[in-house]
Design a protein around this motif. Structure first.
Motif, mmCIF file in Angstrom:
data_model
loop_
_atom_site.group_PDB
_atom_site.id
_atom_site.type_symbol
_atom_site.label_atom_id
_atom_site.label_comp_id
_atom_site.label_asym_id
_atom_site.label_seq_id
_atom_site.Cartn_x
_atom_site.Cartn_y
_atom_site.Cartn_z
ATOM 1 N N GLU A 210 5.318 -3.021 -8.618
ATOM 2 C CA GLU A 210 6.120 -2.073 -7.828
ATOM 3 C C GLU A 210 6.346 -0.762 -8.580
ATOM 4 O OE1 GLU A 210 9.624 -4.117 -6.566
ATOM 5 O OE2 GLU A 210 8.503 -5.592 -5.395
ATOM 6 N N GLY A 211 5.255 -0.264 -9.152
ATOM 7 C CA GLY A 211 5.284 1.051 -9.785
ATOM 8 C C GLY A 211 5.709 1.080 -11.238
ATOM 9 N N LYS A 212 6.115 -0.086 -11.788
ATOM 10 C CA LYS A 212 6.516 -0.087 -13.197
ATOM 11 C C LYS A 212 5.663 -1.070 -13.993
ATOM 12 C CE LYS A 212 10.195 -3.570 -13.174
ATOM 13 N NZ LYS A 212 11.551 -3.914 -13.629
ATOM 14 N N LEU A 213 5.410 -0.715 -15.254
ATOM 15 C CA LEU A 213 4.621 -1.576 -16.128
ATOM 16 C C LEU A 213 5.500 -2.736 -16.589
ATOM 17 C CD1 LEU A 213 1.667 -1.090 -16.821
ATOM 18 C CD2 LEU A 213 2.389 -0.217 -19.049
ATOM 19 N N THR A 214 5.078 -3.954 -16.295
ATOM 20 C CA THR A 214 5.896 -5.144 -16.538
ATOM 21 C C THR A 214 5.163 -6.088 -17.489
ATOM 22 O OG1 THR A 214 6.824 -4.971 -14.313
ATOM 23 C CG2 THR A 214 7.071 -7.085 -15.434
#
Length: 393
Positions: A210-214
């Motif tokens: 969802e758009g963030k590096l996890t």
């Protein structure tokens, strides 16, 4: 087998109900299965189930006695992945449904894998059969859905947040098992990620969520090694053989360790005799055996009628086995009075603190051809494809 339930199912069956079965599966997943779903479950006696369990428990006990050094020989050096675990998290055991020399229906081991099969799909498939044919509920798997879900969460998520756990596959949207990926996401709240999308920083792996590096802390691995070898120009930031800070579920080395490699080492009345090709005795007859490459899936490379001319030209004979042929018995009657043959796969999980693995579900496959593969059946054949087994007295 179990005439009561076979007759009731065949009487209740209609093409409308078959369409409803497939429509329910589509509604629950958002996808149509990319493999053929059989019109019918298979019905087997509890006595047959006991034979399955007895053979499986014997096989598991034998696996436990095998030395780590022996199992290490199964892993090609160019495929070895660091961070090996003491146990595989998954164990699936395939049996053909055969007739013995004394006329009894019995299982015969076909192969075994420490690789996850369609665990999420098969549970939903069983539920869906019971919804369309309510009488099946009286003989369904006794494990409640919530208990099944908790086992899967404990195994795959561990103590991690679902956003730090991924199902890993190569081009998942192109896989025939994509419906299982979607149902696994729904079951566990995790994401399916393509191997080409992984990001690597030092020893840590990441994916875009969802758009963030996890950060990825656990990988539910669905990548098959020999599939990677067939993909040309595959570009990834991460190579399986690199040492990274993740927990594999299950560790990729087990793909090789629990495989056809073990078949020549196992002994049981329901385990057909097998040999490595380079150790095949001169006093045995090739006509009585099936030739199988050690590391292939879905029947790829299997030769039902090997000859000396075929085996002599194989250079890496240590990577092939010869397995004594078994005769699948056509015992599953369809609505036209024709009979299908079948296989059953037992789906175990093996958590790190469990002594024996736990049987969660089964997967059945039906065919009217020599091989349990839909592609080998006539186009208008029925009672073929993926199914589920129900057991009763």
């Amino acid at each position: 087998m179990i005439p009561k339930y076979r007759q009731q199912f065949n009487q209740d069956f209609s093409q409308e109900k078959y369409s409803l079965l497939k429509e329910y599966l589509k509604q629950k997943s958002g996808l149509e299965p990319a493999f053929r779903v059989s019109e019918s479950p298979i019905f087997l006696k509890k006595e047959f189930e006991s034979k399955l369990i007895d053979a499986s428990e014997s096989i598991i006990d034998q696996i436990k006695t095998l030395s780590p050094d022996l199992l290490r020989k199964a892993v090609p050096d160019n495929c070895y992945v660091p961070g090996h675990t003491d146990k595989p998290h998954f164990l699936t055991i395939d049996f053909g449904i055969c007739r013995s020399e004394n006329g009894e229906i019995e299982p015969q081991l076909i192969e075994l894998q420490a690789f996850p099969s369609l665990y999420a799909f098969q549970k939903v498939f069983e539920d869906t059969f019971c919804e369309v044919y309510p009488f099946l509920s009286e003989i369904r798997n006794k494990m409640p859905h919530e208990e099944f879900k908790n086992y899967m969460k404990d195994l795959i998520l561990g103590n991690e947040d679902p956003e730090n756990v991924i199902l890993l596959e190569i081009y998942p949207e192109k896989q025939k098992t994509a419906i299982d990926f979607v149902l696994t996401e729904k079951l566990l709240g995790i994401k399916t990620v393509c191997l080409t999308k992984l990001k690597k920083e030092g020893k840590k792996l990441f994916y875009e969520n969802e758009g963030k590096l996890t950060e990825i802390k656990r990988i539910y691995n669905r990548v098959i090694f020999d599939e990677l070898d067939r993909i040309l120009d595959l570009k990834t930031e991460f190579d399986f053989r690199e040492d990274v800070d993740v927990k594999w579920v299950t560790h990729p080395n087990w793909f090789f360790k629990i495989s056809k490699f073990l078949l020549p080492l196992l002994q049981h009345q329901f385990v057909p005799k097998s040999y490595f090709l380079h150790e095949f005795p001169e006093n045995e007859n090739l006509e009585n055996f099936v030739l199988k490459p050690l590391f292939s899936f879905a029947g790829s490379g299997v030769n039902l009628n090997p000859t000396k001319e075929i085996t002599d030209v194989i250079k890496d004979k240590e990577n092939y086995i010869l397995q004594r042929k078994v005769n699948y018995e056509p015992v599953f009657e369809d609505i036209n009075g024709d009979f299908s043959k079948g296989e059953i796969r037992l789906l175990y999980i093996w958590r790190e603190n469990d002594e024996p693995p736990i049987l969660l579900e089964n997967l059945a496959r039906m065919t009217k051809a020599d091989m349990v593969n839909v592609d080998f059946n006539k186009k208008d054949a029925i009672w073929i494809g993926s199914s589920n087994a129900f057991f009763a007295e």
